[in-house]
Scaffold this active site. Structure first.
Site: not given
Ligand code: PEP
Ligand code: MG
Length: 556
Positions: A486, A415, A288, A438, A186, A449
């Site tokens: 994205c 994802e 988001r 991500n 984040h 992550r």
């Molecule tokens: C992702 O997981 O790549 C994504 C775009 O969602 P977030 O980063 O909000 O989990």
């Molecule tokens: Mg995500």
């Protein structure tokens, strides 16, 4: 003397300024006894600290406005509670230091609250925060949370949670450095959203003294501690030259031979729209919506409040495409009213679409609010679900959208590796795919992550991740549907060319990255991008993939 540290650069640009640390939890003050003749002075110190913290909370509330203001004002009142202050005084009178008196009085009050029913128990975290602030002031250590500063600064933190960001004043943060986190944490996402340079996964950052001048290079991941005048001048002029070159390329995203790749923005709410428009975003590829839900972890925002926020974003892109992701709660974005508190492994638990299917009322309200927000607007609304695992998930989401009467395209985020492997099956239920690289990296490599130590595995250049991207893009092409990216992978200009070569149809990223991606894409043909993609997939590691793609694209 100038020293150089190196982490992972995650948001381009150069920031030079003094370091301010994000305060961490306050330590328990030692329980030492003071002589009786010092009690009055200690009581005065305690009261002064309480007043200063209360005034600061009110001032922060005025700055933040909205729901945050109510929370902060309530905290200020807690700090000034007369019974609490009387208890602090009593404890100091029998020999406590000011900080220990505050610490113990708050502990007693905390125990009362914790046993006084659900609502008051929920205020315990707020009370702890107030106590930490008062104790930090008395001990002369940094305040927990966002630093107090009127001057711009470089923020150093262990990592940043979404909730930390609500009170961050973007005009004061020159850049970020975090000890933890990877390219998809984040902190990295926030830095790109704010358009400030950032370096993550730098374990030594916590030791840089408060007030030290540092120069942060968000592209290379280098931090120069106490940089020389020459170094500062060199970095500033390189950064200015780069910005000038970028602003020379404008218009919709395309390769040099005219293959169109719409460049869209990732936004967290209406506040991110001006930067997206300024960067020339052709729409929004990821809204988001969970940021709207963070104000109050106890309940979902009302339908009206949601309509207002969605409409503000939709209105900003007439004739443009806006892809809204329904609430993605859980794991790194927990919400009290949705997320089970006792999951042993939250990233693998009830999160994303799973929690919405468990709480259909929350999903229904969100879809109805979206439908109302889009009414009468000439926008192309698309709605997608996070964490879709299989066709059953995709169908459940599409059914919910239809039941809510939503006039929009419905899509699924890819994802989870299973969704990439079975993308064609998912596409029988929905009209588009959007790769959340991500989480896709997190689940492909079993690498959290948020953990800096495994950031190597979060590198979106990993050939295994590129394989999953290719599978998804090929499936979408075969079904005549679109497949965008994205996740943060889209914001790396070189990787954006590779993703294009893999067949991805749009790229969505933090607004600040758009000019970099646009300029790099415009330098290469689609065939070059395809060659770079093949070379990257043929590599055995992320570093090799990066080098191989670079060699193809630079004609080496
Ligand atoms: C992702 O997981 O790549 C994504 C775009 O969602 P977030 O980063 O909000 O989990
Ligand atoms: Mg995500």
């Amino acid at each position: 003397m100038e020293t150089t540290l190196r982490g992972v650069g995650v948001s381009h640009g150069v920031a030079i300024g003094e370091v301010r640390h994000m305060g961490t939890a306050v330590l328990e003050p030692p329980a030492k006894q003071i002589p009786a003749d010092e009690a009055e002075r200690e009581q005065g110190r305690a009261r002064q600290a309480v007043e200063a913290v209360a005034a600061d909370l009110v001032a922060r509330g005025n700055l933040a406005g909205g729901e945050a203001q109510h929370v902060l004002e309530a905290q200020a009142m807690m700090a000034q509670d007369p019974e609490l202050i009387a208890d602090v005084d009593r404890r100091i009178a029998v020999g406590s230091t000011a900080e220990r008196g505050v610490y113990d009085a708050f502990a007693a009050y905390r125990a009362l609250l914790a046993n006084a029913g659900e609502y008051l128990a929920g205020r315990v975290a707020d009370l702890d925060d107030v106590r930490n602030r008062i104790v930090a002031r008395l001990l002369g250590v940094p305040m927990p949370g966002v630093p107090d500063s009127d001057e711009p600064y470089v923020l150093i933190a262990r990592d940043l949670a979404p909730a930390d960001t609500a009170l961050l004043d973007p005009t004061l943060v020159l850049g970020f450095v975090t000890e933890e986190g990877g390219p998809t944490s984040h902190s990295a996402i926030l830095a790109r959203a704010l358009g400030v340079p950032a370096v993550v996964a730098l374990p030594g950052a916590g030791e840089i003294a408060e007030g030290t001048v540092v120069a942060v290079d968000g592209s290379t991941g280098e931090i120069f501690v106490e940089p020389s005048q020459e170094k500062r001048a060199e970095m500033e002029s390189a950064s200015a030259a780069r910005k000038a070159a970028l602003s020379a390329v404008t218009g919709p995203g395309a390769t040099s031979d005219g293959h169109k790749v719409p460049l869209l923005a990732n936004v967290g709410g209406p506040g991110d729209v001006p930067a997206a428009l300024e960067a020339g975003a052709e729409g929004v590829g990821l809204f988001r919506t969970e940021f709207l839900f963070l104000d109050d972890s106890k309940q979902a925002p009302s339908e009206e409040k949601q309509v207002e926020a969605y409409r503000a974003v939709l209105e900003a892109f007439p004739e443009g495409r806006v892809v809204v992701r329904v609430l993605d709660a859980g794991a790194d974005k927990p919400l009290e009213f949705l997320t089970p508190a006792d999951e042993p492994n939250p990233a693998l638990g009830v999160r994303g679409l799973r929690s919405l299917l468990d709480h259909p009322d929350v999903l229904r309200t969100q879809l109805t609010a979206l439908s109302r927000a889009a009414e009468g607007l000439p926008v192309y609304l698309e709605v997608m679900a996070p964490m879709v695992a299989d066709r059953a998930d995709a169908k459940a989401f599409a059914d919910a959208c239809r039941e809510a009467g939503l006039q929009a395209k419905f899509g699924a985020m890819v994802e989870i590796p299973s969704a990439a492997l079975r993308a064609r099956s998912i596409l029988q239920e929905v009209e588009f795919l959007s790769l959340g690289t991500n989480d896709l990296a997190q689940y492909t490599f079993a690498a959290d992550r948020q953990v800096g130590a495994v950031s190597r595995l979060q590198d979106p250049w990993q050939p295994a991740l590129l394989d999953l991207v290719a599978l998804s893009a090929e499936a979408a092409r075969a079904e005549g549907k679109s497949c965008g990216v994205c996740g943060e992978a889209a914001s790396d200009p070189l990787l954006a060319c590779v993703l294009t070569g893999l067949g991805v149809t749009s790229l969505s990223m933090g607004a600040a990255s758009i000019p970099y991606v646009r300029a790099t894409l415009a330098k290469h043909t689609l065939a070059q991008c395809e060659r770079a993609a093949s070379a990257a997939r043929a590599a055995d590691s992320a570093d090799e993939a990066r080098l191989a793609a670079h060699a193809v694209l630079s004609g080496e």
